[in-house]
Design a protein around this motif. Structure first.
Motif, PDB file in Angstrom:
ATOM      1  N   PRO A  50      89.945  33.550 -14.313  1.00  0.00           N
ATOM      2  CA  PRO A  50      90.720  33.532 -15.552  1.00  0.00           C
ATOM      3  C   PRO A  50      90.347  34.668 -16.490  1.00  0.00           C
ATOM      4  O   PRO A  50      89.325  35.323 -16.320  1.00  0.00           O
ATOM      5  N   HIS A  57      88.891  32.079 -21.425  1.00  0.00           N
ATOM      6  CA  HIS A  57      89.776  30.986 -21.025  1.00  0.00           C
ATOM      7  C   HIS A  57      89.050  30.018 -20.098  1.00  0.00           C
ATOM      8  O   HIS A  57      88.222  30.423 -19.276  1.00  0.00           O
ATOM      9  N   TYR A  84      90.938  21.849 -15.527  1.00  0.00           N
ATOM     10  CA  TYR A  84      90.193  21.997 -16.783  1.00  0.00           C
ATOM     11  C   TYR A  84      88.902  21.202 -16.640  1.00  0.00           C
ATOM     12  O   TYR A  84      88.932  20.066 -16.150  1.00  0.00           O
ATOM     13  N   SER A 122      95.958  31.446 -16.813  1.00  0.00           N
ATOM     14  CA  SER A 122      94.829  30.879 -17.550  1.00  0.00           C
ATOM     15  C   SER A 122      95.166  30.734 -19.028  1.00  0.00           C
ATOM     16  O   SER A 122      96.036  31.430 -19.560  1.00  0.00           O
ATOM     17  N   SER A 123      94.473  29.808 -19.653  1.00  0.00           N
ATOM     18  CA  SER A 123      94.659  29.563 -21.081  1.00  0.00           C
ATOM     19  C   SER A 123      93.408  28.869 -21.598  1.00  0.00           C
ATOM     20  O   SER A 123      92.468  28.611 -20.850  1.00  0.00           O
ATOM     21  N   ARG A 124      93.438  28.562 -22.914  1.00  0.00           N
ATOM     22  CA  ARG A 124      92.279  27.897 -23.510  1.00  0.00           C
ATOM     23  C   ARG A 124      92.577  26.414 -23.697  1.00  0.00           C
ATOM     24  O   ARG A 124      93.593  26.055 -24.297  1.00  0.00           O
ATOM     25  N   GLU A 154      99.979  27.363 -26.630  1.00  0.00           N
ATOM     26  CA  GLU A 154      98.829  28.189 -26.288  1.00  0.00           C
ATOM     27  C   GLU A 154      99.270  29.126 -25.174  1.00  0.00           C
ATOM     28  O   GLU A 154      99.540  28.699 -24.072  1.00  0.00           O
ATOM     29  N   GLN A 214      99.846  31.319 -22.116  1.00  0.00           N
ATOM     30  CA  GLN A 214      99.243  31.414 -20.794  1.00  0.00           C
ATOM     31  C   GLN A 214      99.374  32.844 -20.283  1.00  0.00           C
ATOM     32  O   GLN A 214     100.397  33.484 -20.460  1.00  0.00           O
ATOM     33  N   ASN A 232      99.472  22.207 -20.517  1.00  0.00           N
ATOM     34  CA  ASN A 232      99.832  23.596 -20.295  1.00  0.00           C
ATOM     35  C   ASN A 232     100.897  23.790 -19.234  1.00  0.00           C
ATOM     36  O   ASN A 232     101.207  24.910 -18.871  1.00  0.00           O
TER      37      ASN A 232
END
Lengths: 115, 111
Positions: A25, A29, A50, A93-95, A102, A104, B97
């Protein structure tokens, strides 16, 4: 600052084989999502990881599995490959699990061809 | 997630403004509207996101009417390098997400 990286870039397999795709990622992230994109179609959500756990899953069979490591990188495994598994596999990927607001970030993808 | 409808393809010429409209009649109160751009054999790239009215960044503008049942992505003065597929997505922040892509709009820019 490296963005999302994926390996390998291209892969050729035969029916029935197994494949492992990898994703690192973007820095900072901690959430990784995998998508499958068939030719001419939009990406389809496979699953999301996650805290090293699968948090969400799309409509894909159990042949598709994954893993997330403590450093947040992730693997996508596909068993018993079918011709229909030929596609571009994208990692994003993201947080956290904040949701669609949010942003990506997608990697360049792995092109898988099943013969 | 709300379903989106957008044109399959659009053609334009360099220097023109391009507007791509997306319909999302069943958008929910908490849904955001997000647009991504994708070049061949590359991953989608985030362009812009909004909830209502108008949002502008260095790349594009997003117009969202009061009823939020549609949105318009505006690309000012397009160039050949803007030739790509553009996806409109609508999603609930509480839905995690997961992004739901449609088939997108293939924009072709010519000289």
């Amino acid at each position: 600052d490296a963005g999302v990286t994926q390996s390998p870039t291209h892969l050729i397999k035969t029916r029935g084989q197994q494949v492992t795709l990898r994703c690192s990622p973007k820095s900072g992230h901690d959430t990784v999502s995998w998508y499958q994109q068939a030719l001419g179609q939009g990406p389809q959500f496979i699953f999301q990881y996650y805290e090293e756990e699968e948090r969400q899953r799309g409509n894909f069979p159990d042949r598709f599995s994954g893993h997330q490591f403590p450093n947040y990188s992730s693997e996508l495994n596909v068993n018993a490959l079918l011709l229909g598994d030929s596609a571009l596999y994208l990692c994003a990927s993201s947080r956290g699990l904040a949701g669609v607001q949010e942003t990506q970030y997608f990697g360049p993808g792995t092109r898988l061809l099943v013969l | 997630l709300a379903k989106t409808t957008q044109p399959i393809s659009m053609d334009s010429y360099e220097g023109q403004e391009v507007n791509i409209t997306c319909s999302h009649n069943n958008i929910a109160t908490n849904d955001y509207i997000t647009w991504y751009q994708q070049f061949p054999s590359q991953g989608p790239r985030f362009i812009i996101q909004g909830y209502k009215t108008k949002v502008t960044n260095e790349v594009a503008s997003l117009f969202i009417p009061a009823d939020r049942k549609s949105s318009t992505l505006s690309l000012p003065r397009v160039s050949l390098s803007d030739t790509a597929v553009y996806y409109c997505l609508v999603g609930d922040p509480g839905g995690g997400n997961k992004l739901t892509f449609g088939t997108g709009t293939q924009l072709k820019v010519e000289l």
